[in-house]
Design a protein around this motif. Structure first.
Motif, PDB file in Angstrom:
ATOM      1  N   GLY A 194     -22.748 -43.667  -2.759  1.00  0.00           N
ATOM      2  CA  GLY A 194     -23.862 -42.924  -2.222  1.00  0.00           C
ATOM      3  C   GLY A 194     -24.471 -41.940  -3.197  1.00  0.00           C
ATOM      4  N   ALA A 195     -23.641 -41.213  -3.934  1.00  0.00           N
ATOM      5  CA  ALA A 195     -24.138 -40.139  -4.790  1.00  0.00           C
ATOM      6  C   ALA A 195     -24.830 -40.640  -6.044  1.00  0.00           C
ATOM      7  N   VAL A 196     -24.899 -41.943  -6.257  1.00  0.00           N
ATOM      8  CA  VAL A 196     -25.698 -42.474  -7.363  1.00  0.00           C
ATOM      9  C   VAL A 196     -27.179 -42.201  -7.113  1.00  0.00           C
ATOM     10  N   VAL A 197     -27.568 -42.167  -5.841  1.00  0.00           N
ATOM     11  CA  VAL A 197     -28.952 -41.870  -5.458  1.00  0.00           C
ATOM     12  C   VAL A 197     -29.006 -40.471  -4.866  1.00  0.00           C
ATOM     13  N   ASP A 198     -29.888 -39.627  -5.381  1.00  0.00           N
ATOM     14  CA  ASP A 198     -30.073 -38.268  -4.868  1.00  0.00           C
ATOM     15  C   ASP A 198     -30.831 -38.360  -3.548  1.00  0.00           C
ATOM     16  N   VAL A 199     -30.099 -38.202  -2.441  1.00  0.00           N
ATOM     17  CA  VAL A 199     -30.714 -38.410  -1.130  1.00  0.00           C
ATOM     18  C   VAL A 199     -31.749 -37.344  -0.823  1.00  0.00           C
ATOM     19  N   SER A 200     -31.593 -36.143  -1.381  1.00  0.00           N
ATOM     20  CA  SER A 200     -32.591 -35.094  -1.143  1.00  0.00           C
ATOM     21  C   SER A 200     -33.907 -35.430  -1.828  1.00  0.00           C
ATOM     22  N   ALA A 201     -33.838 -36.090  -2.982  1.00  0.00           N
ATOM     23  CA  ALA A 201     -35.057 -36.496  -3.687  1.00  0.00           C
ATOM     24  C   ALA A 201     -35.702 -37.714  -3.049  1.00  0.00           C
TER      25      ALA A 201
END
Length: 340
Positions: A258-265
């Motif tokens: 999951g943390a490979v993609v910045d979910v906030s961005a």
């Protein structure tokens, strides 16, 4: 409380002549192992196998000096303090492809070997990636909602593009990335990849194209799928700047970590259509998800299920237990890969 079988030695710190103690460590509620039957059968007389369920707020209460070997599921992290107080533990087998939930350097310093199992479930994750792709490109969530609401009009599919001739960009050409490339090519899709660690010329043997920078891949691809491990170099690999370089209307798929993609961005990126749609099997902070992400009409979510089939789960548990048995009997470890 930590649920621990009563006959597992606790807090003694003493050497003993009984069979080595093997813990299968999992989390409650949506865990992976209900009974260590497979593990017990594989380890057999070489060890005493116990299932240990560890709630989130009990991780620092794992008994000291209580196991010789551990099979660890990814929802339970082991930090440096665990290895400082559990010097008896000889090896941790991560029942997963990733091992970012283990303090590897601390384990090495404590003399504890760490293994993972990257060679299971490749087919399932690749198949799931293609399923997410087809569901989003063929607008299946939209069509299902249309029919569920009483409609029956093919025009509700709106802007679905033709699959043949699309460009698919793969970030990370390992086992799963390769399997995805093979499947995508069968659909007549042009495949390119970015992987600075892969051998020069591998693209020639596969009939695909290499991109020498992530930017070059993102600006070229109609579909981007991520297949990299999570570490300090890949955390937020796709952040605001990278997402902004994606083609308008493109599709982003993450079945890695999951943390490979910045979910906030990602929220702002979707607002401007870069990418236009997203399909995620893994999300930063899961299982807690932002409400906007759950409800977004152009986001397709699955609950970290890409790895799963009846066969793949049995394969993973069997390989982890085989690795423990191999370690106990001092045989070459062929069922898992050592990382520390």
């Amino acid at each position: 409380m930590v649920q621990l079988a009563p006959d597992v030695p606790k807090d003694t710190g003493d050497d003993h002549d009984t069979a080595p103690v093997v813990w299968v460590v999992d989390a409650p509620g949506g865990g992976y192992v209900e009974s260590p039957d497979i593990e017990g059968r594989v380890v057999g007389p070489h060890g005493t196998v116990r299932l240990v369920i560890v709630p989130d707020d009990e991780r620092d209460r794992l008994p000291r000096a209580a196991c010789d070997y551990m099979i660890l599921w990814h929802r339970v992290p082991l930090d440096a303090s665990f290895f400082a107080r559990n010097t008896r533990c000889r090896a941790v087998i991560c029942a997963s492809t990733g091992y970012d939930h283990v303090a590897v350097e601390a384990a090495r310093a404590a003399g504890t070997s760490v293994f993972h199992i990257p060679h299971y479930g490749t087919e399932e994750v690749a198949d799931h990636t293609l399923a997410l792709f087809l569901a989003q490109v063929r607008r299946l969530p939209d069509l299902r909602a249309h029919v569920r609401d009483g409609g029956w009009d093919w025009r509700s599919i709106t802007d679905a593009p033709r699959v043949r001739g699309m460009t698919w960009g793969i970030v990370g050409l390992g086992r799963i990335g390769l399997a995805v490339a093979q499947r995508a090519r069968a659909f007549g899709i042009r495949v390119c990849f970015y992987d600075p660690h892969n051998h020069p010329g591998v693209e020639k043997s596969l009939g695909i194209e290499r991109r020498h920078s992530l930017d070059a891949l993102l600006t070229d691809a109609d579909v981007v799928s991520v297949h990299v491990p999570l570490d300090s170099t890949t955390h937020h690999l796709l952040g605001a700047a990278e997402l902004d370089r994606m083609k308008p209307g493109s599709l982003l798929i993450n079945t890695a970590r999951g943390a490979v993609v910045d979910v906030s961005a990602l929220r702002q990126a979707l607002a401007v259509g870069r990418p236009g749609r997203v399909a995620l099997d893994v999300v930063e902070g899961e299982p807690e998800l932002p409400h906007w992400l759950r409800d977004h009409p152009r986001v397709l979510l699955t609950p970290h299920a890409a790895f799963y089939s009846v066969e793949s789960l049995a394969e993973l548990r069997t390989r982890a237990a085989e690795a423990v048995r191999e370690l106990i009997v001092a045989a070459p470890v062929t069922s898992a890969v050592r990382v520390a």
